[in-house]
Design a protein around this motif. Structure first.
Motif, PDB file in Angstrom:
ATOM      1  N   ALA A 106       0.853  -1.194   0.000  1.00 54.36           N
ATOM      2  CA  ALA A 106       0.000   0.000   0.000  1.00 54.36           C
ATOM      3  C   ALA A 106       0.887   1.242   0.000  1.00 54.36           C
ATOM      4  N   LEU A 107       0.561   2.200  -0.847  1.00 49.79           N
ATOM      5  CA  LEU A 107       1.276   3.476  -0.913  1.00 49.79           C
ATOM      6  C   LEU A 107       0.357   4.586  -0.439  1.00 49.79           C
ATOM      7  N   VAL A 108       0.799   5.364   0.559  1.00 45.41           N
ATOM      8  CA  VAL A 108       0.015   6.495   1.051  1.00 45.41           C
ATOM      9  C   VAL A 108       0.923   7.720   1.132  1.00 45.41           C
ATOM     10  N   SER A 109       0.307   8.901   1.133  1.00 46.03           N
ATOM     11  CA  SER A 109       1.034  10.134   1.405  1.00 46.03           C
ATOM     12  C   SER A 109       0.681  10.581   2.822  1.00 46.03           C
ATOM     13  N   ASP A 110       1.274  11.681   3.267  1.00 47.64           N
ATOM     14  CA  ASP A 110       0.942  12.171   4.608  1.00 47.64           C
ATOM     15  C   ASP A 110      -0.536  12.535   4.710  1.00 47.64           C
ATOM     16  N   ALA A 111      -1.120  12.996   3.614  1.00 43.09           N
ATOM     17  CA  ALA A 111      -2.529  13.385   3.627  1.00 43.09           C
ATOM     18  C   ALA A 111      -3.044  13.429   2.204  1.00 43.09           C
ATOM     19  N   GLY A 112      -4.259  12.938   2.017  1.00 41.80           N
ATOM     20  CA  GLY A 112      -4.895  13.041   0.710  1.00 41.80           C
ATOM     21  C   GLY A 112      -4.505  11.924  -0.237  1.00 41.80           C
ATOM     22  N   THR A 113      -4.630  12.212  -1.524  1.00 45.93           N
ATOM     23  CA  THR A 113      -4.374  11.226  -2.565  1.00 45.93           C
ATOM     24  C   THR A 113      -2.907  11.230  -2.951  1.00 45.93           C
TER      25      THR A 113
END
Length: 305
Positions: A106-113
């Protein structure tokens, strides 16, 4: 980066928690899952995102401290690895290697898309090049949240991201954006907001705009006014705190006619070089620089014959 157990194994299934209710994680096939996460309010996460974060072999994130708060809120124990601008070149091949082992990452950023103003697109590019599945999980987005709150046209918009930090480069970029027939979506830092608003007001005139700050958080604020009024407000109030999205309305639909452009060019060419005359008229009329420069060359040749 230690291998994590596959969620498709026969070991005890992973879970996540909403309040007092424990729910099963998704049983994921291998691939890169690009997961949108909240931009502030942790309640904005989607059920599918939680299922995926709980079921993945690992979560690649910009800042493990930020993402850990989200995972702890929902009782998710998936291992975290940092993936950001400073370690992307080293971490990217290791993550692609995990994908090659059949893992769900899973790839996420600090916030948002993810992929909006972060290095995620290079990982997606590498995963695709290696033949791996890329699965988007839509959700929160600061730019879209600001756009729908601003009260400005949404039928056509242009995401610019951050303007250049240096004043000269910023003003040049604003001049290039002047003729863009769309609502502009920009990101800005609090310390740079006053000077960026002043440059936008000088370059674009008193267009309607909105400063959207701390969206979905406790101190959410949307300040709507013409650019010159916003510039005056923040010049007096000082730099605000928090995450900021700036929405600027599109230009008026009136476009200078060819005759108007030619007339302005003839006046400008009386005192300026072709290059400078074209730049000045393009800025004044909103017509593309390349087009105006070609017309200036043609006029100069015609007048010289």
């Amino acid at each position: 980066m230690k291998p994590a157990p596959s969620p498709m194994s026969d070991s005890a299934p992973a879970t996540f928690r909403i309040g007092a209710v424990s729910l099963p994680a998704a049983r994921l096939e291998g691939g890169l899952y690009v997961v949108a996460t909240p931009i502030g309010n942790l309640g904005d996460v989607t059920l599918r995102a939680l299922e995926t974060l709980a079921g993945a072999a690992l979560v690649a994130c910009e800042d493990t401290r930020v993402t850990r708060r989200l995972l702890e809120r929902y009782g998710i124990r998936t291992p975290l690895v940092a993936y950001h601008d400073h370690n992307a070149e080293t971490m990217r091949p290791r993550l692609v290697e995990k994908l090659g082992q059949g893992a769900a990452v899973a790839l996420v950023s600090d916030a948002g898309t993810p992929l909006v103003s972060d290095p995620g697109y290079k990982l997606v590019e590498a995963a695709i090049a290696a033949g791996h599945r890329v699965v988007p999980l839509p959700g929160a987005s600061a730019s879209l949240a600001a756009l729908v709150a601003a009260g400005l046209p949404t039928d056509r918009f242009f995401f610019e991201g951050f303007l250049p930090p240096k004043p000269g480069a910023r003003r040049n970029r604003i001049a290039e954006l002047k003729a863009m027939p769309a609502t502009l979506v920009l990101y800005e830092t609090g310390p740079r907001l006053p000077e960026s608003l002043a440059d936008l007001a000088d370059g674009l005139g008193p267009r309607p705009a909105a400063v959207c700050r701390e969206l979905t958080k406790t101190f959410e604020e949307v300040r709507r006014a013409p650019l010159d009024a916003l510039a005056a407000h923040y010049a007096a109030a000082g730099a605000p705190k928090g995450e900021i999205v700036l929405i600027v309305g599109p230009p008026d639909e009136e476009v200078a006619s060819d005759a108007d452009v030619d007339g302005a060019l003839r006046r400008a060419l009386a005192t300026l070089s072709v290059k400078d005359a074209a730049a000045a008229v393009a800025t004044a009329t909103g017509r593309p620089k390349r087009e105006v420069y070609a017309r200036a060359l043609a006029l100069e040749r015609a007048d010289g014959d």
